[in-house]
Design an enzyme around this catalytic site. Structure first.
Site, PDB file in Angstrom:
ATOM      1  N   ASP A 631     -34.417  -8.724 -33.984  1.00  0.00           N
ATOM      2  CA  ASP A 631     -33.950  -8.220 -35.283  1.00  0.00           C
ATOM      3  C   ASP A 631     -35.171  -7.977 -36.175  1.00  0.00           C
ATOM      4  O   ASP A 631     -36.078  -8.824 -36.257  1.00  0.00           O
ATOM      5  CB  ASP A 631     -33.027  -9.246 -35.945  1.00  0.00           C
ATOM      6  CG  ASP A 631     -32.470  -8.727 -37.258  1.00  0.00           C
ATOM      7  OD1 ASP A 631     -31.441  -8.020 -37.223  1.00  0.00           O
ATOM      8  OD2 ASP A 631     -33.067  -9.034 -38.311  1.00  0.00           O
ATOM      9  N   ASN A 639     -35.294  -0.188 -46.226  1.00  0.00           N
ATOM     10  CA  ASN A 639     -34.401   0.921 -46.594  1.00  0.00           C
ATOM     11  C   ASN A 639     -34.354   1.111 -48.102  1.00  0.00           C
ATOM     12  O   ASN A 639     -34.388   2.247 -48.610  1.00  0.00           O
ATOM     13  CB  ASN A 639     -32.991   0.673 -46.062  1.00  0.00           C
ATOM     14  CG  ASN A 639     -32.874   0.992 -44.582  1.00  0.00           C
ATOM     15  OD1 ASN A 639     -33.606   1.833 -44.068  1.00  0.00           O
ATOM     16  ND2 ASN A 639     -31.957   0.325 -43.907  1.00  0.00           N
ATOM     17  N   ASP A 648     -34.872   4.865 -40.527  1.00  0.00           N
ATOM     18  CA  ASP A 648     -34.490   5.435 -39.224  1.00  0.00           C
ATOM     19  C   ASP A 648     -35.715   5.682 -38.365  1.00  0.00           C
ATOM     20  O   ASP A 648     -35.687   5.486 -37.135  1.00  0.00           O
ATOM     21  CB  ASP A 648     -33.727   6.740 -39.435  1.00  0.00           C
ATOM     22  CG  ASP A 648     -32.339   6.508 -40.017  1.00  0.00           C
ATOM     23  OD1 ASP A 648     -31.871   5.356 -39.998  1.00  0.00           O
ATOM     24  OD2 ASP A 648     -31.733   7.509 -40.478  1.00  0.00           O
ATOM     25  N   GLU A 674     -30.203  -3.004 -37.244  1.00  0.00           N
ATOM     26  CA  GLU A 674     -31.624  -3.159 -36.923  1.00  0.00           C
ATOM     27  C   GLU A 674     -31.836  -4.133 -35.771  1.00  0.00           C
ATOM     28  O   GLU A 674     -32.946  -4.598 -35.532  1.00  0.00           O
ATOM     29  CB  GLU A 674     -32.408  -3.631 -38.159  1.00  0.00           C
ATOM     30  CG  GLU A 674     -32.057  -5.024 -38.640  1.00  0.00           C
ATOM     31  CD  GLU A 674     -30.906  -5.026 -39.638  1.00  0.00           C
ATOM     32  OE1 GLU A 674     -30.787  -5.972 -40.408  1.00  0.00           O
ATOM     33  OE2 GLU A 674     -30.115  -4.042 -39.644  1.00  0.00           O
TER      34      GLU A 674
END
Length: 757
Positions: A631, A639, A648, A674
């Site tokens: 993770d 973000n 992304d 993620e």
């Protein structure tokens, strides 16, 4: 007795000198060979000669009024003519006409253009049907088929001319009249008889109530000498007859001779001279009639609309031929014609159309009589030629011969063959459409094989159009037995395609032959790469854009493909194009079902299937299996700070790292958001922990665009015998949670019932 002998001829002479008013006979002016005017306006025909003979029987001269058919009936109706020379009884005409005894039988038929594909008079393709105004044919068709459209013409000549010009596809006419006029105006085989409408007796007619005239005409018809009637009929129907001297001539001559001899020698000699003069006149008339008949027959023979040949009865040698036969075979003499037919081996087809088969037909004529059949030959250039053949045994000058009459039916046969091939191709398309729906096997390859075999091609190829480099790449191919397949990487370069690309882009078929002028372009390229003499290419379009080509190669030159054939092959190409599109869509759906669209890694569902399979293998063979759950740390901050596009890009670059840094046997996947997961076959806990640590360090050392440095936390677990998939992943997830709780950017092994580290 002597006095009586002298008085009777004088009385007869006085009776013959009595004058009578002319008998006015009305008739159609364009009804050959029954009644017509020649180029000088003089009346001729079978009915004209018949009424002259009937006039002699009635002792009256005959005057003919030849006009259009409706006017011919009106002239009798209003009294301008005493009698109508020949027509059929009908309820409509019986209202104002009285009819005589039968004159002669007549058959009426429906003539149909060979181009019109019709099976009965009711076929809509024949409407309207041509008829003569006021004719019995018009009345018959209106009564029998009240809904049938008709188009009327003033006379038979105009009717047939209109049919030949294409104004009507069919017309009703008396058979000898229609055939006579078609021989004049049309080419052989342009029209044929579809069906016989009726067969009736031709009768004369007078105005209703004129019983005296009708009685006189019936008496004349009854008393008309049968030999004279046969002579008149034979003159116009061209059948030979032998004139027999009347039975009363010899006894009468003998009686007259005896009486005159008894009376006095001078009177006998005078009568003898008179009789000799009469016989001489009759002989001259007979000679003249035979000459006219011979000239008419020769004219009909030479100018007939069909090919006519006279053959030796035993050998089949051509003895005589008309102009049509010489022209049909491209020769100028009978000997050359015989050499071009019976003397040329390339003229005859294989059995049942060989020379030996034709000789068998001649033998049947000798044994059984007339024969009628269809025949195939090959004329100059090797073109197939079909004829409808009639063989008839005849006596010519006392010598037995065989006459062959042929009608060219090549156009009809080609049309029938094209129709049959169209039906076969339509059935093939139905089969191809079913085959292309088969998902288990390669339906496209099987469809191409069926099409290639049907077209008798040496190769059927499917090319993909690569628009970036303007070339065709070979995608699939079918080859006939003995034909070497092309290399899998075969392609047609842009230089060879460019001149023909506009044709294919427009959606049109491309046809090429090795003997065509074309230089160094597509023909030379293709024809030099295999035993190809001709090519047919069908474009495959998708939303108006060229995507591929379905091509058929042939080892022999093929000069023509029918438009119907090309149209149906276009349908086949479209079916294959649709099948390929469907396969692409199915593959895309399969890819979407297994792969993550952002990273290109396996998605969670696909990974679970792979992991289950690996766990079963581990149970069966007692092998190690490990999993790493990863993770990205503080990804929400990434973000929020840099935007989702930057986030992304981090996910995509991390996926690339997993694919490049892991072993070939390891399976990375996107677990969600993620989170990523890695399956490590044949790996124990220590090995999995080392791999996870290496991966953690690699991520920490990587500079990501826009974002810079990121870290990741990783949890590791190994499979315990009998454990479920959920349990294995749950332990890896618990380990990941411990790594994050311990400060992130670190690796932790998962808890278990036994010590794993």
């Amino acid at each position: 007795m002597f006095c009586l002998t002298l008085v009777l001829p004088m009385v007869a002479l006085a009776a013959n000198e009595e004058t009578h008013a002319p008998l006015v006979v009305s008739q159609d002016h364009s009804w050959p060979p029954l009644a017509f005017r020649d180029r000088h306006g003089e009346p001729h025909g079978l009915l004209v000669d018949l009424w002259r003979a009937l006039g002699e029987e009635m002792g009256r001269p005959v005057q003919f009024e030849l006009v259009n058919w409706p006017q011919s009936i009106e002239q009798v109706r209003d009294g301008r003519a005493a009698v109508h020379g020949g027509l059929f009884r009908s309820p409509e005409r019986a209202q104002f006409l009285d009819f005589s005894q039968p004159l002669l039988p007549l058959e009426t038929v429906l003539f149909v253009s060979t181009d019109a594909r019709a099976r009965s008079v009711r076929d809509p393709a024949l409407a309207p049907i041509g008829v003569v105004t006021g004719s019995y044919e018009r009345e018959f068709l209106q009564n029998r088929y009240p809904d049938l459209p008709l188009r009327e013409y003033p006379n038979n000549a105009d009717l047939v001319s209109a049919a030949v010009a294409g104004e009507v596809a069919a017309f009703a006419a008396d058979y000898p009249v229609g055939r006579y006029l078609l021989d004049v105006h049309a080419s052989p085989g342009e029209f044929h008889v579809l069906e016989v409408l009726y067969k009736q007796q031709l009768v004369a007619a007078v105005r209703a109530g004129n019983s005296a005239m009708l009685k006189t005409i019936n008496r004349a018809i009854t008393e008309l000498d049968s030999e004279k009637l046969a002579r008149i009929t034979n003159r116009w129907t061209h059948t030979e007859t032998v004139e027999v001297t009347p039975r009363w001539v010899v006894p009468t001559l003998f009686t007259i001779a005896v009486l005159l001899l008894l009376l006095f020698v001078g009177l006998y000699l005078r009568a003898l001279r008179r009789e000799r003069s009469l016989l001489s006149t009759r002989l001259q008339e007979r000679t003249r009639d035979l000459k006219e008949q011979s000239e008419q027959f020769q004219a009909l023979f030479d100018n007939a609309a069909m090919s006519v040949m006279v053959h030796d009865r035993d050998t089949g040698e051509v003895i005589q031929a008309n102009n049509r036969a010489l022209k049909q075979y491209g020769v100028e003499s009978v000997s050359a014609l015989h050499q071009a037919t019976f003397g040329a081996s390339d003229f005859w087809a294989e059995s049942p159309y060989s020379l030996a088969d034709m000789q068998n037909w001649f033998a049947r004529v000798r044994e059984q009589g007339p024969q009628h059949f269809e025949w195939l030959t090959y004329h100059s250039g090797g073109d197939a030629h079909w004829d409808e053949v009639f063989l008839q045994p005849v006596q010519i000058g006392g010598i037995p011969r065989i006459i062959s009459s042929t009608i060219d039916i090549t156009a009809r046969k080609r049309a029938e063959a094209e129709l049959q091939r169209q039906m076969e191709l339509e059935e093939l398309l139905r089969q191809v459409s079913v085959i292309l729906l088969d998902r288990e096997r390669d339906g496209v390859a099987r469809a191409m094989a069926k099409l290639g075999k049907f077209m008798q091609a040496s190769r059927c190829s499917l090319f993909n159009y690569e628009s970036e480099h303007c070339r065709f790449d070979l995608q699939r191919q079918w080859c006939a037995p003995g034909v070497k397949p092309r290399e899998p990487d075969f392609h047609i370069p842009a230089a060879a395609i460019s001149p023909y690309l506009p044709v294919l882009v427009r959606g049109e078929a491309l046809t090429l032959n090795v003997d065509l002028e074309g230089g160094v372009l597509l023909e030379q390229f293709l024809f030099s790469t295999g035993s190809i003499a001709s090519l047919l290419a069908l474009p495959i379009l998708r939303e108006g854009c060229l995507t591929g080509v379905l091509s058929f190669s042939f080892a022999e030159p093929k000069q023509r493909w029918s438009q119907v054939e090309i149209k149906l092959l276009h349908v086949a190409a479209d079916l294959i194009g649709n099948a390929l599109l469907r396969q692409e869509l199915e593959q895309e759906l399969q890819h979407q079902a297994s792969f993550d669209s952002l990273t290109g890694l396996y998605n969670r569902r696909k990974f679970e299937n792979l992991l289950l399979h690996e766990l079963e293998r581990a149970d069966r063979y007692h092998r190690y299996v490990a999993a790493i759950l990863l993770d990205i740390d503080h990804f929400k901050t990434v973000n929020d700070r840099f935007g989702h596009n930057a986030g992304d890009e981090v996910l995509r670059q991390l996926a690339d790292t997993l694919q490049t840094r892991m072993r070939a046997s390891d399976v990375p996947a996107r677990w969600g958001g993620e989170e990523f997961i890695v399956l490590l076959p044949e790996t124990d806990l220590d090995g999995a922990r080392q791999t996870a640590e290496t991966l953690r360090q690699t991520i920490a050392d990587t500079r990501f665009p826009t974002v810079g440095q990121v870290t990741a936390s990783l949890g590791v677990s190994t499979y315990q015998p009998g454990e479920t998939l959920d349990s294995l992943i749950k332990r890896a997830d618990d380990a990941l949670y411990q790594a994050k709780k311990a400060g992130r950017n670190r690796v932790r092994p998962g808890p278990s019932g036994s010590v794993e580290c």
